[in-house]
Scaffold this motif. Structure first.
Motif, PDB file in Angstrom:
ATOM      1  N   ILE A   1       7.738   6.923   0.277  1.00 21.33           N
ATOM      2  CA  ILE A   1       6.128   7.126   0.651  1.00 21.33           C
ATOM      3  C   ILE A   1       6.429   6.606   2.333  1.00 21.33           C
ATOM      4  O   ILE A   1       6.483   5.777   2.705  1.00 21.33           O
ATOM      5  N   HIS A   2       5.926   7.972   2.912  1.00 22.01           N
ATOM      6  CA  HIS A   2       6.426   7.104   4.743  1.00 22.01           C
ATOM      7  C   HIS A   2       5.107   7.830   4.791  1.00 22.01           C
ATOM      8  O   HIS A   2       4.532   9.257   4.712  1.00 22.01           O
ATOM      9  N   GLU A   3       4.074   7.324   6.315  1.00 18.90           N
ATOM     10  CA  GLU A   3       3.175   8.247   7.021  1.00 18.90           C
ATOM     11  C   GLU A   3       1.941   8.382   5.719  1.00 18.90           C
ATOM     12  O   GLU A   3       1.567   8.037   5.505  1.00 18.90           O
ATOM     13  N   ASN A   4       2.040   9.934   5.675  1.00 17.30           N
ATOM     14  CA  ASN A   4       0.734  10.362   5.054  1.00 17.30           C
ATOM     15  C   ASN A   4       1.377  11.030   3.982  1.00 17.30           C
ATOM     16  O   ASN A   4       1.068  12.167   3.569  1.00 17.30           O
ATOM     17  N   ARG A   5       2.550  11.391   4.145  1.00 26.69           N
ATOM     18  CA  ARG A   5       3.390  12.383   2.988  1.00 26.69           C
ATOM     19  C   ARG A   5       4.529  11.736   1.899  1.00 26.69           C
ATOM     20  O   ARG A   5       5.024   9.819   2.156  1.00 26.69           O
ATOM     21  N   ALA A   6       4.330  11.742   0.399  1.00 24.02           N
ATOM     22  CA  ALA A   6       5.479  11.083  -0.569  1.00 24.02           C
ATOM     23  C   ALA A   6       6.214  12.184  -0.823  1.00 24.02           C
ATOM     24  O   ALA A   6       5.661  13.290  -1.285  1.00 24.02           O
TER      25      ALA A   6
ATOM     26  N   ALA B   1       1.015  -1.599   0.089  1.00 25.93           N
ATOM     27  CA  ALA B   1      -0.027  -0.499  -0.037  1.00 25.93           C
ATOM     28  C   ALA B   1       1.115   0.998   0.107  1.00 25.93           C
ATOM     29  O   ALA B   1       0.564   2.081  -0.091  1.00 25.93           O
ATOM     30  N   LYS B   2       1.874   1.075   0.673  1.00 22.40           N
ATOM     31  CA  LYS B   2       2.897   2.267   0.521  1.00 22.40           C
ATOM     32  C   LYS B   2       3.641   2.639  -0.109  1.00 22.40           C
ATOM     33  O   LYS B   2       5.167   3.064  -0.038  1.00 22.40           O
ATOM     34  N   GLU B   3       4.023   0.838  -1.761  1.00 17.23           N
ATOM     35  CA  GLU B   3       5.014   1.279  -2.375  1.00 17.23           C
ATOM     36  C   GLU B   3       4.948   1.541  -3.588  1.00 17.23           C
ATOM     37  O   GLU B   3       5.431   1.548  -4.992  1.00 17.23           O
ATOM     38  N   ARG B   4       3.471   2.062  -3.559  1.00 17.26           N
ATOM     39  CA  ARG B   4       2.765   2.967  -4.724  1.00 17.26           C
ATOM     40  C   ARG B   4       2.221   4.279  -4.872  1.00 17.26           C
ATOM     41  O   ARG B   4       1.437   4.559  -3.863  1.00 17.26           O
ATOM     42  N   CYS B   5       2.095   5.035  -5.716  1.00 22.09           N
ATOM     43  CA  CYS B   5       1.995   6.068  -5.469  1.00 22.09           C
ATOM     44  C   CYS B   5       1.237   6.537  -7.344  1.00 22.09           C
ATOM     45  O   CYS B   5       1.612   6.368  -7.927  1.00 22.09           O
TER      46      CYS B   5
ATOM     47  N   ASN C   1      -0.916  12.281   1.620  1.00 23.04           N
ATOM     48  CA  ASN C   1      -1.890  11.329   0.686  1.00 23.04           C
ATOM     49  C   ASN C   1      -3.066  12.571   0.312  1.00 23.04           C
ATOM     50  O   ASN C   1      -3.825  13.369   1.626  1.00 23.04           O
ATOM     51  N   ARG C   2      -3.628  12.309  -1.153  1.00 19.80           N
ATOM     52  CA  ARG C   2      -4.498  12.691  -1.670  1.00 19.80           C
ATOM     53  C   ARG C   2      -4.623  14.617  -0.762  1.00 19.80           C
ATOM     54  O   ARG C   2      -5.891  15.357  -1.062  1.00 19.80           O
ATOM     55  N   GLY C   3      -3.189  14.948  -1.162  1.00 21.01           N
ATOM     56  CA  GLY C   3      -3.032  16.350  -1.666  1.00 21.01           C
ATOM     57  C   GLY C   3      -2.955  16.205  -2.968  1.00 21.01           C
ATOM     58  O   GLY C   3      -2.472  16.137  -3.832  1.00 21.01           O
ATOM     59  N   SER C   4      -3.111  18.267  -2.998  1.00 18.37           N
ATOM     60  CA  SER C   4      -2.338  18.475  -4.109  1.00 18.37           C
ATOM     61  C   SER C   4      -1.325  19.846  -3.674  1.00 18.37           C
ATOM     62  O   SER C   4      -1.922  20.507  -3.160  1.00 18.37           O
ATOM     63  N   LEU C   5      -0.837  19.956  -5.067  1.00 16.92           N
ATOM     64  CA  LEU C   5      -0.728  21.435  -5.473  1.00 16.92           C
ATOM     65  C   LEU C   5      -0.752  22.003  -6.878  1.00 16.92           C
ATOM     66  O   LEU C   5       0.371  21.128  -7.743  1.00 16.92           O
TER      67      LEU C   5
ATOM     68  N   ILE D   1       0.066  19.267  -8.871  1.00 12.91           N
ATOM     69  CA  ILE D   1       0.061  17.595  -8.823  1.00 12.91           C
ATOM     70  C   ILE D   1      -1.161  17.323  -8.082  1.00 12.91           C
ATOM     71  O   ILE D   1      -0.693  17.705  -6.660  1.00 12.91           O
ATOM     72  N   SER D   2      -1.654  16.370  -8.369  1.00  9.65           N
ATOM     73  CA  SER D   2      -2.184  15.495  -6.749  1.00  9.65           C
ATOM     74  C   SER D   2      -2.081  14.011  -7.047  1.00  9.65           C
ATOM     75  O   SER D   2      -1.240  13.649  -7.769  1.00  9.65           O
ATOM     76  N   GLY D   3      -1.423  13.088  -5.327  1.00 10.87           N
ATOM     77  CA  GLY D   3      -1.360  12.547  -4.919  1.00 10.87           C
ATOM     78  C   GLY D   3      -2.121  11.264  -3.805  1.00 10.87           C
ATOM     79  O   GLY D   3      -2.817  11.713  -3.462  1.00 10.87           O
ATOM     80  N   SER D   4      -1.960  10.034  -4.200  1.00  7.50           N
ATOM     81  CA  SER D   4      -2.969   9.556  -3.234  1.00  7.50           C
ATOM     82  C   SER D   4      -1.870   7.973  -3.067  1.00  7.50           C
ATOM     83  O   SER D   4      -1.622   7.465  -4.340  1.00  7.50           O
ATOM     84  N   TYR D   5      -1.806   7.259  -2.134  1.00 12.15           N
ATOM     85  CA  TYR D   5      -0.960   6.268  -1.706  1.00 12.15           C
ATOM     86  C   TYR D   5      -1.859   5.643  -1.000  1.00 12.15           C
ATOM     87  O   TYR D   5      -2.753   5.749   0.070  1.00 12.15           O
TER      88      TYR D   5
END
Length: 151
Positions: free
Chosen positions: A100-105, A27-31, A127-131, A147-151
């Motif tokens: 990818i650690h805790e809630n940040r990538a 779950a934390k190995e993919r973004c 996680n589930r954030g964007s900038l 740029i948005s990401g979830s993992y």
């Protein structure tokens, strides 16, 4: 061969851990990274209907009167794997999630035009954030990348 109850329970517990362990680790190995390419301009007015949820943030950060969504692309990347998004003006954005650690990538961004790097940066994405990242001039305005990401 006779298996005693404690041995059987241990074997079942071990099997249960083996089945659940990979999904927890993977779950934390993919973004999943999404890139929206927006053309921002001072010519004309209006906001692309697909950008309604982002318009107030765009207007607070950037001084333009018109925002048009040009493209959206989503990449599903493993940690350390690179993916590329085609951009207007013969540009490409290379994206590589490193940690990818805790809630940040931690994500590396590299914009290229032809074979030359014109921009590179390292970002941390919640996680589930964007900038939003301001980009180069294009046609009658400037490009902006969400740029948005979830993992």
């Amino acid at each position: 061969m006779r298996l005693r109850l404690p041995g059987l329970l241990f074997l079942l517990m071990l099997t249960g851990l083996w089945v659940s362990f990979p999904t927890t680790v993977l779950a934390k190995e993919r973004c999943r990274v999404s890139v929206d390419t927006i053309l921002a301009s001072r010519q004309g007015s209006g906001v692309d209907a697909r950008l309604k949820k982002d318009v107030s943030e765009l207007q607070n950060m950037f001084n333009y009167t018109s925002y048009q969504l040009l493209s959206s692309k989503t990449l599903n990347l493993k940690k350390g794997e690179s993916g590329t998004v085609s951009l207007p003006g013969n540009r490409r954005l290379k994206i590589t999630p490193h940690n990818i650690h805790e809630n940040r990538a931690d994500i590396a961004l590299q914009m290229m035009k032809k074979k030359r790097t014109v921009f590179q940066s390292q970002i941390q994405l919640l996680n589930r954030g964007s900038l939003f990242v301001g980009g180069p001039k294009y046609e009658n305005g400037n490009l902006i990348f969400k740029i948005s990401g979830s993992y």
